[in-house]
Design an enzyme around this catalytic site. Structure first.
Site, PDB file in Angstrom:
ATOM      1  CD  GLU A 254      41.555  39.282  40.992  1.00 54.39           C
ATOM      2  OE1 GLU A 254      42.341  39.940  40.273  1.00 54.39           O
ATOM      3  OE2 GLU A 254      41.773  39.056  42.192  1.00 54.39           O
ATOM      4  CB  CYS A 288      43.873  38.712  32.977  1.00 55.31           C
ATOM      5  SG  CYS A 288      44.431  37.504  34.199  1.00 55.31           S
TER       6      CYS A 288
END
Ligand code: NAD
Length: 517
Positions: A254, A288
């Site tokens: 990720e 993110c």
């Protein structure tokens, strides 16, 4: 500023004792708001990591042999303990990362929601599934889900509690052990979460904590693992992915993002402005999925920009362990420098800083103002690189094709957000953007909090995903248990082979006609 009363020497001792460490080296863990040392965090050697795997592997045998209901009962108790102790988790997280209390609390919610989701779904997902054997009536084939073994889990500092505990949860429920490496800067809150798991009944030793700089302990973590769950930068993701590949183990990566938000001409600006504001500045932009590029239709660009800048100037910044500040600090002086470099690079090449663009040492060593830029060109670093701070750039567009091309003009593909009163038109446009998460009239929360749906990045934003059934199944190996009640697959020794082929062709045709196999 004194640390919150929950963080006393006893707690700090209990938490640092959880780190596997034999070499005596320590890391100075700082309170971000003041720059003062909280504690000396023990560091692990490669041998410590190996020992951690050995112990986790031993504990995993017993854990995996427990019925699923028993494992779920532990997680039910954990859910209660987490909500009872949320203030301590939040205090620790704030001290270590400098994030606002409101955002720290969101991480607690994330872990509670993920736990609750898998408590609801794990029995269905992990149960043996009869698939039907190759020959109808005389054979069966069953898909059995076996835990991988011990998962190496590496997490970043920006959402340390969620990326550690929420990602460990399905691994543990599936019957795995976990060797967990949080970032040095954000270890204590994670260790506290692990202590709550053990208080809830998780066998001691099943989750091991190791600490150290990534390049020092990283290789041993990947080498000892049966599967790696990594959250962090794209650069580190490549290193982990290469090593996992060489070891022939699976991994989820990720990674970073450079996420666009599109304001269509009919968007309701009363909702879009606060939504875009949250998307840009949550966690001081250290998220993110946060928004770094805002594309506004030319018809509403002036009005949107005016309102957005006013709203950005009103965001309450502050270093405090209460609920007042809307935005906290950046993680470190080095990170402040990186964010500030991106802004100065853009400013020096002609970008206009509409608000912000400066550090706030009066609030603490690593505060930076919410910053809005206009006139950013492709040559500027912040046009393409992930800034990962409270900085967003506004661009205008005129046609849908144009904005789709602009939004897709990035190596990343993590999140995209589209705002319009016409939900169908927004969704249509959103589906043309190559990103793993698409939010209509929401910046990121709705996509990330929908725990039933897999969430991950595409392009350079990652490999694999978390959440949903696949977020649990990835921590298992499918075992194919096939049973033949009567031997019909091999022809008898004395058979005429030409006849056998003819019969087989006929039965294959019949099975196709009957849609059996
Ligand atoms: P980073 O890659 O530097 O560090 C992340 C973790 O990896 C830390 O624990 C670090 O110690 C460890 N690490 C570093 N080098 C390593 C190595 N060679 N081997 C093994 N481990 C190593 O990332 P960061 O800067 O700390 O975190 C921010 C990044 O994480 C941003 O790019 C952000 O977008 C990304 N992120 C992604 C998600 C997501 O879900 N996609 C979520 C949060 C953060």
């Amino acid at each position: 500023m004194p640390l919150p009363a929950t963080i006393d020497d006893r707690l700090l001792g209990r938490l640092t004792d959880r780190v596997r460490s034999s070499g005596g080296a320590t890391y100075k863990l700082l309170e971000v708001y003041t720059g003062e040392v909280i504690t000396a965090l023990p560091q692990s050697t490669a041998a410590d990591v190996e020992a951690a795997y050995a112990d986790a592997r031993e504990a995993q045998q017993g854990w995996a042999s427990q019925p699923l209901e028993q494992r779920l009962a532990v997680m039910k108790r954990f859910h209660k303990l987490l909500l009872k102790n949320h203030a301590t988790v939040v205090d620790l997280m704030q001290a270590e990362t400098g994030k606002a209390r409101r955002m720290s609390f969101e991480e607690v919610c994330d872990v509670a929601m993920t736990t609750s989701h898998y408590l609801r779904t794990a029995s269905r997902v992990l149960t043996d599934t009869k698939r039907g054997g190759v020959v109808p009536f005389v054979s069966t084939a069953t898909e059995v889900r076996a835990p991988k073994g011990v998962v190496g889990l590496i997490s970043p500092w920006n959402f340390p509690f969620a990326t550690s505990l929420s990602d460990a949860m399905p691994a543990l429920i599936a019957g795995n052990g976990v060797v967990l490496k949080p970032d040095n800067r954000s270890t204590l809150n994670v260790a506290f979460g692990v202590s709550l798991l053990e208080e809830a009944g998780l066998p001691a030793g099943l989750v091991q904590i190791v600490c150290g700089e990534g390049p020092d302990v990283g290789p041993a973590i990947v080498d000892g693992a049966d599967y790696v769950m990594f959250t962090g930068s794209t650069a580190t993701g490549r290193v982990i992915g290469e090593r996992a590949g060489a070891n022939l183990i699976g991994c989820t990566l990720e990674l970073g993002g450079k996420n666009p938000l599109v304001v269509m001409p009919d968007a309701d600006l009363d909702e879009t402005v606060p939504g875009a504001l949250f998307g840009s500045f949550l966690n001081a932009g250290q998220a993110c999925m946060h928004i770094e590029r805002i594309y506004v239709h030319a018809l509403v660009a002036e009005e949107f920009t005016r309102r957005f800048v006013i709203a950005a100037e009103r965001i309450a910044l502050g270093a405090s362990y209460d609920w007042e500040p809307e935005m906290g600090a950046l993680i470190s002086a080095e990170h402040l420098e990186r964010v500030s470099d991106h802004v100065e690079d853009a400013r020096s090449q002609g970008a206009e800083v509409l608000t912000g663009g400066r550090a706030r040492p009066d609030l603490g060593p690593t505060f930076y103002e919410p910053t809005v830029l206009r006139g950013v060109t492709p040559a500027m670093r912040l046009a393409r690189e992930e800034t990962f701070g409270p900085v967003t750039a506004i661009f205008t567009y005129e046609t849908e094709d144009e904005v789709v091309a602009l939004a897709n003009d990035t190596d990343y593909g993590l999140n995209a957000s589209i705002w319009s009163r016409d939900l169908e038109a927004a969704e249509r446009l959103g589906r043309r953007i190559r990103a793993g998460n698409i939010g209509v009239n929401d910046s990121l929360a709705c996509a990330y909090a929908s725990k039933s749906t897999p969430s991950g990045g595409i392009k350079n934003s990652g490999v694999g995903s978390r959440h949903g059934d696949s977020g649990l199944l990835k921590y298992t190996d499918p075992i194919n248990v096939a049973v033949l009640k009567k031997q019909v697959l091999t022809p008898p020794a004395d058979v005429d082979y030409a006849k056998y082929v003819k019969q087989t062709v006929l039965s294959l045709k019949a099975m196709r006609r009957l849609n059996l196999r």
